[in-house]
Design a protein around this motif. Structure first.
Motif, PDB file in Angstrom:
ATOM      1  N   ARG A 147       0.845  -1.211   0.000  1.00 44.96           N
ATOM      2  CA  ARG A 147       0.000   0.000   0.000  1.00 44.96           C
ATOM      3  C   ARG A 147       0.873   1.251   0.000  1.00 44.96           C
ATOM      4  NH1 ARG A 147      -3.585  -2.477   4.281  1.00 44.96           N
ATOM      5  NH2 ARG A 147      -2.336  -1.192   5.654  1.00 44.96           N
ATOM      6  N   GLY A 148       1.987   1.201   0.729  1.00 48.53           N
ATOM      7  CA  GLY A 148       2.898   2.348   0.779  1.00 48.53           C
ATOM      8  C   GLY A 148       3.471   2.690  -0.574  1.00 48.53           C
ATOM      9  N   ILE A 199       0.914   4.543  -2.567  1.00 46.43           N
ATOM     10  CA  ILE A 199       0.765   5.936  -2.118  1.00 46.43           C
ATOM     11  C   ILE A 199       1.907   6.783  -2.659  1.00 46.43           C
ATOM     12  CG2 ILE A 199       0.813   7.443  -0.080  1.00 46.43           C
ATOM     13  CD1 ILE A 199      -0.582   5.035   1.405  1.00 46.43           C
ATOM     14  N   ALA A 237      -2.295  11.005  -4.179  1.00 47.95           N
ATOM     15  CA  ALA A 237      -2.150  10.818  -2.730  1.00 47.95           C
ATOM     16  C   ALA A 237      -0.822  11.370  -2.229  1.00 47.95           C
ATOM     17  CB  ALA A 237      -2.296   9.344  -2.366  1.00 47.95           C
ATOM     18  N   GLY A 238       0.243  10.624  -2.388  1.00 46.43           N
ATOM     19  CA  GLY A 238       1.522  11.021  -1.823  1.00 46.43           C
ATOM     20  C   GLY A 238       2.213  12.147  -2.563  1.00 46.43           C
ATOM     21  N   TYR A 247       3.483  15.658   6.137  1.00 47.13           N
ATOM     22  CA  TYR A 247       2.347  14.814   5.779  1.00 47.13           C
ATOM     23  C   TYR A 247       1.407  14.512   6.935  1.00 47.13           C
ATOM     24  CZ  TYR A 247       4.089  14.012   1.118  1.00 47.13           C
ATOM     25  OH  TYR A 247       4.483  14.184  -0.186  1.00 47.13           O
ATOM     26  N   LEU A 305      -1.754  12.855   4.808  1.00 51.39           N
ATOM     27  CA  LEU A 305      -1.927  11.406   4.826  1.00 51.39           C
ATOM     28  C   LEU A 305      -2.475  10.993   6.183  1.00 51.39           C
ATOM     29  CD1 LEU A 305       1.424  10.160   3.180  1.00 51.39           C
ATOM     30  CD2 LEU A 305      -0.811  10.418   2.087  1.00 51.39           C
ATOM     31  N   SER A 306      -3.214   9.906   6.208  1.00 48.21           N
ATOM     32  CA  SER A 306      -3.731   9.380   7.480  1.00 48.21           C
ATOM     33  C   SER A 306      -2.597   8.698   8.240  1.00 48.21           C
ATOM     34  CB  SER A 306      -4.854   8.372   7.211  1.00 48.21           C
ATOM     35  OG  SER A 306      -4.305   7.178   6.662  1.00 48.21           O
ATOM     36  N   GLN A 334      -2.424   5.613   9.159  1.00 47.82           N
ATOM     37  CA  GLN A 334      -2.097   4.335   8.540  1.00 47.82           C
ATOM     38  C   GLN A 334      -1.338   4.521   7.233  1.00 47.82           C
ATOM     39  OE1 GLN A 334      -2.446   1.282  10.044  1.00 47.82           O
ATOM     40  NE2 GLN A 334      -1.052   0.755   8.387  1.00 47.82           N
ATOM     41  N   GLU A 335      -1.678   5.554   6.482  1.00 44.17           N
ATOM     42  CA  GLU A 335      -0.940   5.826   5.250  1.00 44.17           C
ATOM     43  C   GLU A 335       0.520   6.174   5.548  1.00 44.17           C
ATOM     44  OE1 GLU A 335      -4.410   7.433   2.221  1.00 44.17           O
ATOM     45  OE2 GLU A 335      -3.664   8.799   3.771  1.00 44.17           O
ATOM     46  N   ASP A 392       2.185   2.935   6.189  1.00 45.47           N
ATOM     47  CA  ASP A 392       2.375   2.193   4.938  1.00 45.47           C
ATOM     48  C   ASP A 392       3.549   2.753   4.142  1.00 45.47           C
ATOM     49  OD1 ASP A 392       0.133   0.706   5.690  1.00 45.47           O
ATOM     50  OD2 ASP A 392      -1.221   1.800   4.356  1.00 45.47           O
ATOM     51  N   VAL A 393       3.636   4.074   4.026  1.00 48.77           N
ATOM     52  CA  VAL A 393       4.731   4.694   3.282  1.00 48.77           C
ATOM     53  C   VAL A 393       6.061   4.426   3.981  1.00 48.77           C
ATOM     54  CG1 VAL A 393       5.725   6.907   2.538  1.00 48.77           C
ATOM     55  CG2 VAL A 393       3.289   6.440   2.175  1.00 48.77           C
TER      56      VAL A 393
END
Length: 144
Positions: free
Chosen positions: A41-42, A45, A51-52, A106, A125-126, A128-129, A132-133
Motif C-alpha cells: 500500500r505504501g 501511495i 495521494a503522496g 504529511y 496522509l492518514s 495508517q498511510e 504504509d509509506v
C-alpha cells in the motif's frame, strides 16, 4: 443520561485515538495508527499522483511511472541508512530535520503556511498511510 452520553463519547474518542507523535532523538518509535505498515500500500501511495505526490520531487524504483521528479534525491538514496522510526518522523514533519525543506509535512496540522480554509486541521496522509509509506521506504533499504 448526560453523563452516560459524555462517557460514551469519551470511549468512542479513545478507541479512535491515534498514537502521539513523540519525537525521540530523530525518530518516532511508536506506530501512529497502532498497526504495522503495509509496504505494498505504501508503494501505491508514493507512486500516486493524487495521494503522496512524492514523484513530483523524487524519482524512485517505479519503471512504470513516467515523469519522475528531480528536485529531491532519488528515494533509495533519501532513505539509505534510515530506520522505519526515522522515516516516520521525516514523513510527519520533515522541517524538524531541515527547516528549509520544501517537502511537505504529511501528518502535521499546526503552524503551516498557506493552507486553504477547507483543509485546515487535516493531515495530508492518514496515520495508517504514514505507516504504509514508512514500511515501503524502509523496504528500499533491504534491496541494496
Amino acid at each position: 443520561m448526560r453523563n452516560g452520553l459524555a462517557f460514551a463519547l469519551l470511549v468512542f474518542l479513545s478507541l479512535n485515538f491515534v498514537n502521539a507523535q513523540t519525537l525521540v532523538g530523530d525518530s518516532i518509535n511508536e506506530s501512529l495508527s497502532g498497526q504495522p505498515g503495509d509496504p505494498i500500500r505504501g508503494r501505491a501511495i508514493v507512486a500516486s499522483r493524487q495521494a503522496g505526490l512524492c514523484l513530483l520531487c523524487h524519482s524512485g524504483p517505479f519503471p512504470e511511472e513516467r515523469f519522475q521528479g528531480n528536485l529531491a534525491p532519488e528515494l533509495s538514496a533519501s532513505v539509505a541508512r534510515l530506520s522505519t522510526p526515522q522515516l516516520r518522523a521525516r514523513l510527519v514533519d520533515p522541517s524538524q530535520f531541515n527547516p528549509n525543506t520544501i517537502m511537505p509535512s504529511y501528518y502535521k496540522t499546526q503552524h503551516l503556511n498557506r493552507v486553504a480554509p477547507k483543509f485546515v486541521g487535516q493531515t495530508l496522509l492518514s496515520a495508517q498511510e504514514i505507516e504504509d509509506v514508512a514500511a515501503f521506504l524502509g523496504s528500499l533499504n533491504t534491496q541494496h
